[in-house]
Design a protein around this motif. Structure first.
Motif, short mmCIF file in Angstrom:
data_model
loop_
_atom_site.label_atom_id
_atom_site.label_comp_id
_atom_site.label_asym_id
_atom_site.label_seq_id
_atom_site.Cartn_x
_atom_site.Cartn_y
_atom_site.Cartn_z
N ILE A 50 16.21 -10.63 15.11
CA ILE A 50 15.52 -11.85 15.56
C ILE A 50 15.06 -12.68 14.36
O ILE A 50 15.03 -13.91 14.44
CB ILE A 50 14.35 -11.57 16.53
N ALA A 51 14.74 -12.04 13.25
CA ALA A 51 14.39 -12.79 12.04
C ALA A 51 15.60 -13.57 11.53
O ALA A 51 15.48 -14.73 11.12
CB ALA A 51 13.85 -11.86 10.97
N SER A 52 16.76 -12.95 11.59
CA SER A 52 17.99 -13.63 11.16
C SER A 52 18.34 -14.78 12.09
O SER A 52 18.74 -15.85 11.64
CB SER A 52 19.13 -12.61 11.12
N VAL A 53 18.17 -14.56 13.40
CA VAL A 53 18.46 -15.61 14.37
C VAL A 53 17.52 -16.79 14.18
O VAL A 53 17.93 -17.95 14.25
CB VAL A 53 18.38 -15.05 15.81
N LYS A 54 16.25 -16.50 13.91
CA LYS A 54 15.28 -17.57 13.69
C LYS A 54 15.66 -18.38 12.45
O LYS A 54 15.55 -19.61 12.44
CB LYS A 54 13.87 -17.00 13.53
N ALA A 55 16.12 -17.69 11.41
CA ALA A 55 16.48 -18.38 10.16
C ALA A 55 17.68 -19.29 10.35
O ALA A 55 17.75 -20.36 9.74
CB ALA A 55 16.75 -17.36 9.07
N THR A 56 18.63 -18.89 11.20
CA THR A 56 19.81 -19.73 11.41
C THR A 56 19.51 -20.92 12.31
O THR A 56 20.16 -21.96 12.20
CB THR A 56 20.98 -18.92 12.02
N GLY A 57 18.54 -20.76 13.22
CA GLY A 57 18.14 -21.88 14.08
C GLY A 57 19.15 -22.21 15.14
O GLY A 57 19.99 -21.39 15.51
N GLY A 58 19.07 -23.43 15.66
CA GLY A 58 19.96 -23.87 16.72
C GLY A 58 19.21 -24.00 18.04
O GLY A 58 17.99 -23.84 18.10
N SER A 59 19.96 -24.26 19.08
CA SER A 59 19.35 -24.38 20.41
C SER A 59 19.06 -22.98 20.95
O SER A 59 19.54 -21.97 20.41
CB SER A 59 20.29 -25.13 21.35
N ILE A 60 18.31 -22.92 22.04
CA ILE A 60 17.96 -21.63 22.62
C ILE A 60 19.20 -20.85 23.07
O ILE A 60 19.33 -19.67 22.74
CB ILE A 60 16.93 -21.80 23.77
N PRO A 61 20.18 -21.46 23.76
CA PRO A 61 21.39 -20.71 24.11
C PRO A 61 22.17 -20.23 22.88
O PRO A 61 22.74 -19.14 22.88
CB PRO A 61 22.22 -21.69 24.94
N GLU A 62 22.20 -21.05 21.83
CA GLU A 62 22.89 -20.64 20.60
C GLU A 62 22.18 -19.45 19.96
O GLU A 62 22.82 -18.54 19.43
CB GLU A 62 22.95 -21.80 19.60
N MET A 63 20.84 -19.44 20.01
CA MET A 63 20.07 -18.34 19.43
C MET A 63 20.31 -17.05 20.23
O MET A 63 20.44 -15.97 19.65
CB MET A 63 18.59 -18.68 19.38
N ARG A 64 20.37 -17.16 21.53
CA ARG A 64 20.64 -15.98 22.37
C ARG A 64 22.04 -15.43 22.07
O ARG A 64 22.24 -14.22 21.96
CB ARG A 64 20.52 -16.33 23.84
N ALA A 65 23.01 -16.32 21.94
CA ALA A 65 24.38 -15.90 21.63
C ALA A 65 24.45 -15.26 20.25
O ALA A 65 25.15 -14.25 20.05
CB ALA A 65 25.33 -17.09 21.72
N ALA A 66 23.73 -15.82 19.28
CA ALA A 66 23.71 -15.26 17.93
C ALA A 66 23.10 -13.85 17.95
O ALA A 66 23.57 -12.94 17.26
CB ALA A 66 22.93 -16.17 16.98
N PHE A 67 22.04 -13.67 18.75
CA PHE A 67 21.44 -12.35 18.86
C PHE A 67 22.43 -11.37 19.48
O PHE A 67 22.55 -10.23 19.02
CB PHE A 67 20.15 -12.38 19.68
N ASN A 68 23.15 -11.80 20.52
CA ASN A 68 24.13 -10.91 21.16
C ASN A 68 25.22 -10.48 20.19
O ASN A 68 25.66 -9.33 20.21
CB ASN A 68 24.74 -11.58 22.39
N ARG A 69 25.65 -11.40 19.32
CA ARG A 69 26.66 -11.04 18.31
C ARG A 69 26.09 -10.00 17.34
O ARG A 69 26.77 -9.03 16.99
CB ARG A 69 27.13 -12.28 17.56
N GLN A 70 24.85 -10.20 16.92
CA GLN A 70 24.25 -9.24 15.99
C GLN A 70 23.97 -7.91 16.67
O GLN A 70 24.02 -6.86 16.04
CB GLN A 70 22.97 -9.82 15.40
N ALA A 71 23.69 -7.95 17.98
CA ALA A 71 23.44 -6.71 18.72
C ALA A 71 24.70 -5.85 18.79
O ALA A 71 24.63 -4.63 18.72
CB ALA A 71 22.93 -7.03 20.12
N GLU A 72 25.85 -6.50 18.92
CA GLU A 72 27.11 -5.76 18.95
C GLU A 72 27.36 -5.07 17.62
O GLU A 72 27.78 -3.91 17.58
CB GLU A 72 28.27 -6.69 19.28
#
Length: 130
Positions: A50-72
């Motif tokens: 979540i710290a990495s997702v916050k640093a990359t920014g973007g819209s809320i759906p983009e942040m959720r998608a970025a987290f899902n990629r990192q979760a994999e």
């Protein structure tokens, strides 16, 4: 040479029963630690993601998608991007999560751990205060 009855030496050491009890307690603690360690590791992976997702920014759906990629990539199974609470104030985002992990121990006994984290540490401190 025989010892006289007035000169008894006191023996020191652990009895066999005492040794077995100590080993049983140490074994139980070790098994508990082995079962809890993967969940703690996953929790810290989520905080890092979540710290990495916050640093990359973007819209809320983009942040959720970025987290899902990192979760994999990070073997995160406890939560998904949809479980994140994302609050945006302009360009600044606050991402938080909370989940419970049940660890089965023996028979009907299990251990329940509540995990919670946020990119804003003040938010957690406010929730913890009575």
């Amino acid at each position: 040479m025989a010892l006289s009855s007035g000169m008894h030496r006191q023996q020191k050491g652990v009895t066999l029963v005492g040794l077995i009890l100590v080993l049983a307690i140490v074994g139980l603690i070790a098994v508990l630690a082995l079962k809890v360690t993967p969940t703690v590791t996953e929790y810290f992976s989520i905080k890092k993601a979540i710290a990495s997702v916050k640093a990359t920014g973007g819209s809320i759906p983009e942040m959720r998608a970025a987290f899902n990629r990192q979760a994999e990539v990070g073997y995160i199974d406890a939560i998904t991007g949809n479980d994140l609470e994302i609050i945006k104030n302009g360009d600044v985002a606050d991402i938080s999560f909370a989940y419970q992990k049940i660890i089965p121990l023996v028979g009907p006994a299990s251990l329940l751990i509540d995990y919670a984290g946020s990119t804003n540490d003040n938010k957690l401190k406010k929730k913890a205060a009575p």
